[in-house]
Write an enzyme that holds these catalytic residues in place. Structure first.
Site, PDB file in Angstrom:
ATOM      1  N   ASP A 192       0.859  -1.179   0.000  1.00  0.00           N
ATOM      2  CA  ASP A 192       0.000   0.000   0.000  1.00  0.00           C
ATOM      3  C   ASP A 192       0.897   1.232   0.000  1.00  0.00           C
ATOM      4  O   ASP A 192       2.101   1.150   0.273  1.00  0.00           O
ATOM      5  CB  ASP A 192      -0.886  -0.038   1.251  1.00  0.00           C
ATOM      6  CG  ASP A 192      -1.802   1.164   1.355  1.00  0.00           C
ATOM      7  OD1 ASP A 192      -2.333   1.589   0.317  1.00  0.00           O
ATOM      8  OD2 ASP A 192      -1.970   1.675   2.469  1.00  0.00           O
ATOM      9  N   LYS A 193       0.339   2.393  -0.283  1.00  0.00           N
ATOM     10  CA  LYS A 193       1.130   3.627  -0.282  1.00  0.00           C
ATOM     11  C   LYS A 193       0.930   4.413   1.004  1.00  0.00           C
ATOM     12  O   LYS A 193       1.864   4.603   1.798  1.00  0.00           O
ATOM     13  CB  LYS A 193       0.780   4.501  -1.489  1.00  0.00           C
ATOM     14  CG  LYS A 193       1.605   5.786  -1.573  1.00  0.00           C
ATOM     15  CD  LYS A 193       1.176   6.654  -2.722  1.00  0.00           C
ATOM     16  CE  LYS A 193      -0.130   7.367  -2.426  1.00  0.00           C
ATOM     17  NZ  LYS A 193       0.000   8.360  -1.326  1.00  0.00           N
TER      18      LYS A 193
ATOM     19  N   THR B 281      -2.610   1.285  -4.645  1.00  0.00           N
ATOM     20  CA  THR B 281      -3.112   2.396  -3.850  1.00  0.00           C
ATOM     21  C   THR B 281      -4.451   2.882  -4.374  1.00  0.00           C
ATOM     22  O   THR B 281      -4.792   2.670  -5.547  1.00  0.00           O
ATOM     23  CB  THR B 281      -2.094   3.564  -3.858  1.00  0.00           C
ATOM     24  OG1 THR B 281      -2.616   4.655  -3.122  1.00  0.00           O
ATOM     25  CG2 THR B 281      -1.804   4.019  -5.276  1.00  0.00           C
TER      26      THR B 281
ATOM     27  N   ARG C 188      -2.185  14.775  -1.555  1.00  0.00           N
ATOM     28  CA  ARG C 188      -3.483  14.103  -1.544  1.00  0.00           C
ATOM     29  C   ARG C 188      -4.565  15.161  -1.721  1.00  0.00           C
ATOM     30  O   ARG C 188      -4.564  16.175  -1.020  1.00  0.00           O
ATOM     31  CB  ARG C 188      -3.690  13.352  -0.230  1.00  0.00           C
ATOM     32  CG  ARG C 188      -2.749  12.170  -0.065  1.00  0.00           C
ATOM     33  CD  ARG C 188      -2.755  11.651   1.352  1.00  0.00           C
ATOM     34  NE  ARG C 188      -4.066  11.219   1.786  1.00  0.00           N
ATOM     35  CZ  ARG C 188      -4.551   9.992   1.621  1.00  0.00           C
ATOM     36  NH1 ARG C 188      -3.813   9.085   1.011  1.00  0.00           N
ATOM     37  NH2 ARG C 188      -5.736   9.653   2.070  1.00  0.00           N
TER      38      ARG C 188
ATOM     39  N   LYS D 219      -7.322  -5.131  -5.038  1.00  0.00           N
ATOM     40  CA  LYS D 219      -5.982  -5.437  -4.553  1.00  0.00           C
ATOM     41  C   LYS D 219      -5.817  -6.946  -4.376  1.00  0.00           C
ATOM     42  O   LYS D 219      -4.801  -7.530  -4.759  1.00  0.00           O
ATOM     43  CB  LYS D 219      -5.721  -4.720  -3.228  1.00  0.00           C
ATOM     44  CG  LYS D 219      -5.650  -3.207  -3.323  1.00  0.00           C
ATOM     45  CD  LYS D 219      -5.314  -2.593  -1.968  1.00  0.00           C
ATOM     46  CE  LYS D 219      -5.211  -1.081  -2.056  1.00  0.00           C
ATOM     47  NZ  LYS D 219      -4.821  -0.469  -0.751  1.00  0.00           N
TER      48      LYS D 219
ATOM     49  N   LYS E  91     -17.590  16.702   0.281  1.00  0.00           N
ATOM     50  CA  LYS E  91     -16.169  16.629  -0.072  1.00  0.00           C
ATOM     51  C   LYS E  91     -15.844  15.178  -0.426  1.00  0.00           C
ATOM     52  O   LYS E  91     -16.463  14.230   0.086  1.00  0.00           O
ATOM     53  CB  LYS E  91     -15.284  17.100   1.082  1.00  0.00           C
ATOM     54  CG  LYS E  91     -15.238  16.165   2.278  1.00  0.00           C
ATOM     55  CD  LYS E  91     -14.262  16.649   3.319  1.00  0.00           C
ATOM     56  CE  LYS E  91     -14.233  15.682   4.500  1.00  0.00           C
ATOM     57  NZ  LYS E  91     -13.380  16.138   5.600  1.00  0.00           N
TER      58      LYS E  91
END
Length: 1016
Positions: free
Chosen positions: A407-408, A678, A598, A772, A567
């Site tokens: 994962d990131k 990710t 991000r 994943k 959001k």
């Protein structure tokens, strides 16, 4: 009793319908036709055995192993027929192995029983007959009203009825369930929130209808019907109303809740998940070798039986003068006699199968796993966390990894967010000295001055400071407290808590810029804008989920106007916007992503009175539905979150962890390919991959993104495959997004795998958790069947961690679900290098040598027995004493190799870390390959021939070896057999490099014991 037995066997489950009805305080309807549903009691049972089933259940599980079952059959054969060796020779080792294993498993289960009794016997308070009664946790029934005080854990899954706060809210932490330490707010419905005393709760007339138990911690569907003055009021219940067993009450004096799920039906118990059993490549090789040796055993037994009858074809050997047959023997069936002789030879040679192999391997894995936890290089001082081993069965698999899936966020990065930039109404801003400044301008106002905000900036900051699920904790004494008492000035004791680091970073950033979130009190959210307090009424929260990738709140402004703030990811928000600077914002979002930030997009929608009534009606219908609630909510959310007005976007930075680049480079030099999976957007993921060394600047980056159809995807894959063949660049990198990956896996798996395998680094972005796992499974099941490792820190990484051969959890800030479901856990990504290159290397060499040695020594041991039959007319005469047969595997040859397999270090750890290419030498199970196995087996046969014929030549004709003509009184058997453990230990001795002294003492002790035993 019969019903209970049927339930235990699974024939009569306690509940049959899709929903359950819980009458609060167990006030059932008075009419005679009602039959109460049956529910589980509140006992937690984590133990595996009981005093009644331990022996049969444990024996059944142990004899499921091929080796144990095989020796049981041999033992039974020895009891039934006349065999050359005593049944003790097979029965005693088998009894020893079974007993040791049973004691170990029984002790572990006794500890579980002890822990269960402590939990089940914990004191709790329940409301019964109009008063609070103290009882034990195991006595709680579904429908009981339970009182829980501050800092206590919830003894069952409870629907919150009331708290000491007037609005019926409470704060809890779920650290023991998912590792999240932030405070979460849970709510009671208004009709029950007023029942804050035992007397009022006793008079409460209410019924809870909810789904049957399921393991998902974050999902609860139900409704409560409260009867007041003859009128029934129905309210929806969701996860925000459910208090989970194992969670802890914080910042609230006391609460009352009704038990809806108890005991093994609570969500915590349902998450005692039995992970699928992972088997290492070494264990698979062991089973293959056992089958081969079983074939050798059968061949020797059949050959010996045939040769016996061929030899006895001559009358002088069939019935010699010294061994006359009885009449019964002469008249017996030849077939039965052949079978009996075959079984006798089978018993004679059965020790070619190493009975103590499994026990020694398990002991080596169990003891060896402690070295990972003891390694100070894997200890993270800042967080006071050491590496932990959740399963020791896969230690050697750490030395065989070919692909790493990582994962990131939180794995390669710190998951500590810092606000950097934002875009408002098409203009880029950055933070300078806590003030919002347009790009290209400097902040001229003096420090400490009140910042000025225009209308667009103020609305954007208000949206960010109100659209979240952040909680505030105050250092205060017991009591309900009032968060708004801090509104006149930001208290230094106030601290934000959020389940997402992004939300916390954004709320803290808006506070620095002049819009401060003060807190929530019931349905009221208060912010302070440039010193002026404003109160908003929270009408609805549209929760975040991984499919929508956005969250929203519906608020009522002080003016009475209804507004929606949303959001989320730009791909989840921008398509639903109809006004605002959409194009400019999209460009800014891409620029933020190229910097590795991000991004989140913020939008709003204003409702008229009629529009809000329609929204409120639809939400109420969807949330009170018991069937297909999730699907109906998604439909309503999509109806609400449309025609949005774009306000802007945010960019927060997540710093890389220490030594990530060096770790990835070490893995690459070791021959391990690294894939990054990710959920971040394309540009952000590529930027981080470049900065962490996953992608090199000189690498040829290929892209499979934004594919719309199967045909388009297939054409792009073919173009990439041709480009890789034609291009002379040494290394290629591939970028794939989630949508294109779905198309590629649908019909073009082989083509996609061909492209991926020719790339040294692969980056998959916009990935869902199940995607994943699919990628990991795709590599696992490819024809080469490489060993895979998955590493991550969040709940969204659990699926790939469980799917990979080896799963590693990072002890990060996204909870502990990844750690709980992993095989190993480390505090930082940089520790992965030593875990694989050093510990993995050592574990594999040690266990591989242990396995090969066990087969070698048994070939050395039993082959002379086979050769001896040629010299005794296949009369099934045993070469060894029964005591020697019994103790050879258990004592004489086990301790030296066990010491070797625990302490051997063929290469110094610093050399292994500085030269990662050494990891390639043991890849693809090279030390347990069929070629290596044949070498050890051939070596065993050669040594066995030397033992047998060396002894025969030495003492075959004359035993007068002393110079004075005195006869050596030790018999030939002693001389021959004592060389076998000596040679086996010497061979182990030669292999031992760093721990020679200690191991040599163990070997000498074993040999001395064997000599004394045989001499006596």
């Amino acid at each position: 009793m019969i019903r209970w037995i049927r339930q235990q066997l699974g024939f009569d489950p306690p509940h049959q319908s899709d929903t359950r009805t819980v009458y609060i305080a167990n006030k059932f309807p008075q009419h005679g036709h009602y039959i109460p549903q049956r529910f589980a009691d509140n006992r937690i049972i984590s133990s595996k055995y009981t005093i009644w089933n331990f022996i049969p259940k444990n024996l059944f599980e142990q004899f499921r192993r091929i080796a144990n079952f095989y020796f049981l059959i041999i033992f039974l054969v020895q009891l039934m027929i006349d065999t050359p060796t005593s049944p003790i020779t097979s029965g005693l080792p088998l009894f020893f192995v079974i007993t040791v294993t049973a004691i170990k498993q029984g002790y572990e289960d006794w500890l579980r029983h002890k822990a269960d009794n402590e939990v089940n016997g914990a004191p709790v308070f329940v409301v019964r007959s109009g008063s609070l009664v103290q009882t034990r946790s195991k006595n709680i029934r579904v429908g009981d009203i339970v009182r829980v005080a501050k800092d206590e854990t919830f003894p069952a899954d409870l629907v919150l009825l009331s708290s000491d706060r007037a609005e019926g809210t409470c704060h809890i932490t779920t650290a023991s369930l998912d590792g999240e330490t932030n405070l979460k707010t849970h709510y009671a419905v208004p009709e029950t929130a007023v029942s804050q005393s035992v007397s009022r709760l006793e008079s409460l007339q209410a019924v809870v209808e909810c789904q049957q138990p399921e393991a998902d911690l974050y999902r609860f569907v139900g409704r409560i019907t409260v009867t007041q003055q003859g009128e029934e009021i129905v309210r929806p219940l969701g996860s925000e109303n459910l208090l989970l067993r194992g969670a802890r009450l914080k910042n609230t004096k006391e609460i009352f809740g009704v038990a809806v799920y108890t005991g093994m039906e609570s969500k915590m118990a349902l998450n005692y998940k039995c992970k699928s059993q992972k088997r290492s490549a070494v264990e698979k090789s062991m089973n293959t070798f056992l089958i081969i040796y079983l074939g050798i055993l059968l061949f020797e037994a059949i050959l010996s039986t045939i040769l016996k009858y061929a030899w006895q074809a001559e009358n002088k050997w069939d019935e010699p003068f010294y061994n006359q047959k009885t009449d019964q023997e002469r008249n017996s069936s030849q077939i039965l006699k052949f079978i009996s002789d075959f079984l006798a030879f089978l018993v004679l040679y059965n020790f070619i199968i190493p009975i103590s192999l499994y026990v020694t391997v398990e002991l080596q894995k169990f003891l060896g796993s402690f070295f990972i936890g003891w390694d100070l290089d894997l200890y993270h001082e800042e967080s006071d966390q050491k590496a932990q081993v959740n399963t020791s069965d896969l230690n050697e698999e750490l030395g065989q990894v070919e692909y790493v899936f990582t994962d990131k966020t939180g794995t390669l990065t710190e998951n500590e967010m810092q606000f950097r930039e934002c875009s408002i109404n098409g203009i880029k801003y950055q933070e300078i000295n806590g003030k919002l400044v347009p790009e290209g301008m400097t902040e001229d106002s003096p420090d400490g001055s009140v910042p000025c905000l225009n209308g667009e900036e103020e609305l954007f900051l208000k949206a960010v400071s109100l659209c979240h699920t952040v909680q505030i904790s105050y250092d205060q004494t017991d009591g309900p407290g009032d968060p708004f008492s801090h509104a006149n000035g930001f208290s230094p004791q106030m601290e934000y808590y959020a389940s997402s680091p992004d939300e916390k970073a954004l709320v803290e950033a808006t506070k620095r810029m002049g819009v401060t979130f003060i807190g929530s009190h019931g349905e009221i959210m208060e912010i302070k804008t440039l010193g002026k307090a404003e109160k908003y009424k929270l009408l609805h929260v549209l929760e975040f989920d991984a499919n929508r990738r956005r969250m929203s709140v519906i608020l009522q402004k002080p003016s009475g106007e209804k507004v929606l703030f949303t959001k989320g990811a730009e791909s989840a928000v921008l398509p639903y916007t109809t006004s605002g600077e959409i194009d400019k914002t999209r460009v800014h979002v891409d620029e933020f992503a190229l910097k590795g930030l991000r991004t989140l997009v913020v939008a709003c929608r204003h409702f008229s009175a009629d529009e809000y009534q329609e929204v409120d009606r639809r939400l109420h219908e969807a949330r009170t539905a018991l069937q297909q609630r999730e699907e109906r909510l998604v439909e309503v959310f999509n109806f609400i979150e449309k025609d949005l007005e774009l306000l802007g976007a945010t960019g927060v930075e997540d710093k890389l962890q220490d030594k990530v680049q060096e770790t990835i480079e070490s893995l690459r030099l070791a021959g391990i390919k690294v894939w990054v999976l990710t959920g971040d957007k394309h540009e952000t993921a590529v930027s981080v991959s470049l900065s962490c060394g996953h992608f090199h600047r000189t690498m040829n980056i290929l892209e499979l993104v934004q594919q719309k159809s199967d045909r388009e995807c297939a054409e792009q894959l073919r173009r990439l495959a041709r480009r890789i063949k034609e291009d002379h660049v040494i290394q290629h990198g591939l970028v794939v997004d989630g949508a294109s990956l779905s198309l590629a896996l649908r019909e073009h798996e082989k083509l996609f795998m061909e492209v991926c395998k020719n790339c040294s680094a692969v980056l998959c972005c916009r990935m869902a958790p199940l995607q994943k796992a699919k990628v990991v499974r795709l590599l696992k099941t490819s024809p080469e069947k490489p060993i895979t490792l998955a590493i991550g820190d969040g709940a969204n990484d659990v699926s790939m961690i469980q799917e990979a051969h080896v799963g590693i959890g990072i002890m990060g800030k996204e909870g502990r679900q990844a750690v709980r479901n992993s095989d190993y856990a480390i505090a930082r990504f940089k520790f992965l290098a030593k875990l694989l290159l050093v510990h993995g290397h050592f574990y594999y060499i040690r266990i591989a040598t242990l396995v090969q040695y066990f087969f070698y020594k048994n070939v050395c041991f039993i082959t002379p027995q086979f050769l001896y039959q040629f010299f005794c007319l296949f009369s099934q005469q045993t070469l060894y004493d029964s005591v020697y047969l019994t103790l050879y595997n258990i004592c004489f040859t086990s301790l030296p190799i066990l010491v070797y397999s625990l302490f051997e270090q063929l290469v110094h750890p610093h050399v292994l870390q500085s030269k990662p290419a050494l990891y390639r030498d043991i890849s693809k199970n090279s030390l347990l390959s069929f070629k290596t196995f044949l070498y050890w087996t051939f070596l065993g046969f050669c040594h066995a021939f030397v033992f047998f014929f060396g002894s025969y030549i030495l003492m075959g004709e004359d035993t007068t070896l002393m110079g004075n003509g005195q006869i050596l009184r030790a018999n030939r058997q002693l001389v021959r057999v004592d060389w076998i453990p000596v040679d086996a230990c010497v061979l182990s001795n030669e292999q031992l490099s760093l721990w020679f002294g200690f191991a040599a003492r163990c070997m000498s002790g074993s040999d001395l014991y064997s000599f004394d035993t045989l001499s006596s």
